[in-house]
Enzyme design. Sequence first.
Site, short mmCIF file in Angstrom:
data_model
loop_
_atom_site.label_atom_id
_atom_site.label_comp_id
_atom_site.label_asym_id
_atom_site.label_seq_id
_atom_site.Cartn_x
_atom_site.Cartn_y
_atom_site.Cartn_z
N GLY A 83 0.85 -1.19 0.00
CA GLY A 83 0.00 0.00 0.00
C GLY A 83 0.88 1.23 0.00
O GLY A 83 2.11 1.14 0.01
N GLY A 85 1.50 4.93 2.03
CA GLY A 85 1.12 5.75 3.20
C GLY A 85 1.46 7.19 2.90
O GLY A 85 1.71 7.54 1.76
N SER A 86 1.56 8.01 3.96
CA SER A 86 1.87 9.42 3.73
C SER A 86 3.32 9.48 3.25
O SER A 86 4.23 9.07 3.91
CB SER A 86 1.71 10.20 5.03
N PHE A 87 3.53 9.94 2.04
CA PHE A 87 4.88 10.09 1.45
C PHE A 87 5.66 8.78 1.43
O PHE A 87 6.86 8.77 1.66
CB PHE A 87 5.70 11.12 2.25
N GLY A 88 4.99 7.68 1.27
CA GLY A 88 5.81 6.47 1.24
C GLY A 88 5.07 5.28 0.67
O GLY A 88 3.85 5.28 0.61
N GLU A 89 5.88 4.28 0.23
CA GLU A 89 5.30 3.03 -0.26
C GLU A 89 5.62 1.94 0.75
O GLU A 89 6.68 1.98 1.38
CB GLU A 89 5.89 2.69 -1.63
N LYS A 105 8.16 0.51 5.21
CA LYS A 105 7.70 1.71 4.51
C LYS A 105 8.93 2.53 4.12
O LYS A 105 9.75 2.85 4.98
CB LYS A 105 6.78 2.54 5.41
N ASP A 191 -4.18 11.88 10.92
CA ASP A 191 -4.69 11.38 9.63
C ASP A 191 -5.49 10.10 9.81
O ASP A 191 -5.24 9.08 9.16
CB ASP A 191 -3.52 11.14 8.65
#
Length: 352
Positions: A83, A85-89, A105, A191
């Site tokens: 998936g 996330g915020s600013f990341g894979e 991540k 978030d």
Amino acid sequence: KNTSDTLSMDEFLVDALKGNVILGEPRNLACLAKTWKGDGSSSKACLQEINENEGVLLTEKLKAVDYEYREEVHWTKCQGLLGTGSFGEVYKMEDKQTGFQCAAKKVQVEHFRAEELTTCAGVTHAKVLPLYGAVKEGLWVTIFMKLMEGGSLGQLLKQCGYLPEDRALDYLSQTLEALEYLHAHNVLHGDVKADNVLLSGDRSHAVLCDFGHAAQLHPDGIRNCLTTGDYVPGTETHLAPEIVMGKHCDFKVDVWSSCCMMLHLLNGYHPWTQYYNHPLCLKIAKEPPPLREIPPSCHPSTVQVITSGLEKEPTKRASAAELRMKTCKALKQDLILNSLSQPFSLEEQEQM
Ligand SMILES: CN1C=C[C@@](O)(C#Cc2ccnc(-n3nc(C(N)=O)c4cc(F)ccc43)c2)C1=O
């Protein structure tokens, strides 16, 4: 110990940690993470920095070798992307020495916020995703965490459209348990949404994740305005009115977001989006709370939960602890009424 000793202790720690990957404590990781800020332009990164490898692993299942822990050398991604996330894979990974698998991540240093680690390091709660460590390798920060086989609640929603009321209440209750704990430790998540709630393999347990928008609030309530400094706001459809109006923010912003998530779970779409076009900020500030989006089929106790969490005035809005109590009561109501609506259990019906 007075602060100046502690500060020099932390400085001493960081000095010892620089350039090394060790098995250590959450506090060691928190100190080191504060030195990992992108200078905003990778061109300044000298050759040494591009090859640099440092970090702290918090579990023996991830094994550094000669103070290093490098991708493809000591650990490797397996299968595809889990998936984003915020600013990341986020990937599934495997430690080459131990065979242990967890999630990882990857965040570019220039997008990395130390709060993503300082707010969750040392946090141990059944409803918060466990952190296994983090390393910096060149211009990347890789954060290791427990693998959640059931994927995210956002993915479940995409598969099944929307959730029955009791399932939605159960996931809201588990999310509020995490928020109650985090708020008691002065951590604002920032978030809360279905994509950031992860599920166990059988989907019965939920944990809150993604501290990329988290903030450590000053316990004495110094005016926290989340729209200044390096703060990156969370998901627009879930933003509380006080954030979009640049007003004083506190933990109540997470309660508002949790009820926006509840509407998403019940309807299968984010609040506001069926009635307004972007930018939604102006509507969130001006319009009444989106209570009309509560499905008419919801039990009155469920309506009460969402109404209490979507109070526009933060001081009138329920706290995470208060809303969890209301959610548990609504769940009991729901289960009682639901069991009444199904007079016989499934096996009894099959025997008829
Ligand atoms: C403790 N800690 C450390 C880093 C953190 O800030 C995060 C995160 C994050 C963001 C988005 N998505 C996932 N994500 N994780 C998993 C998993 N662990 O299995 C996962 C699995 C999916 F299918 C989809 C997204 C997923 C994880 C944090 O909270």
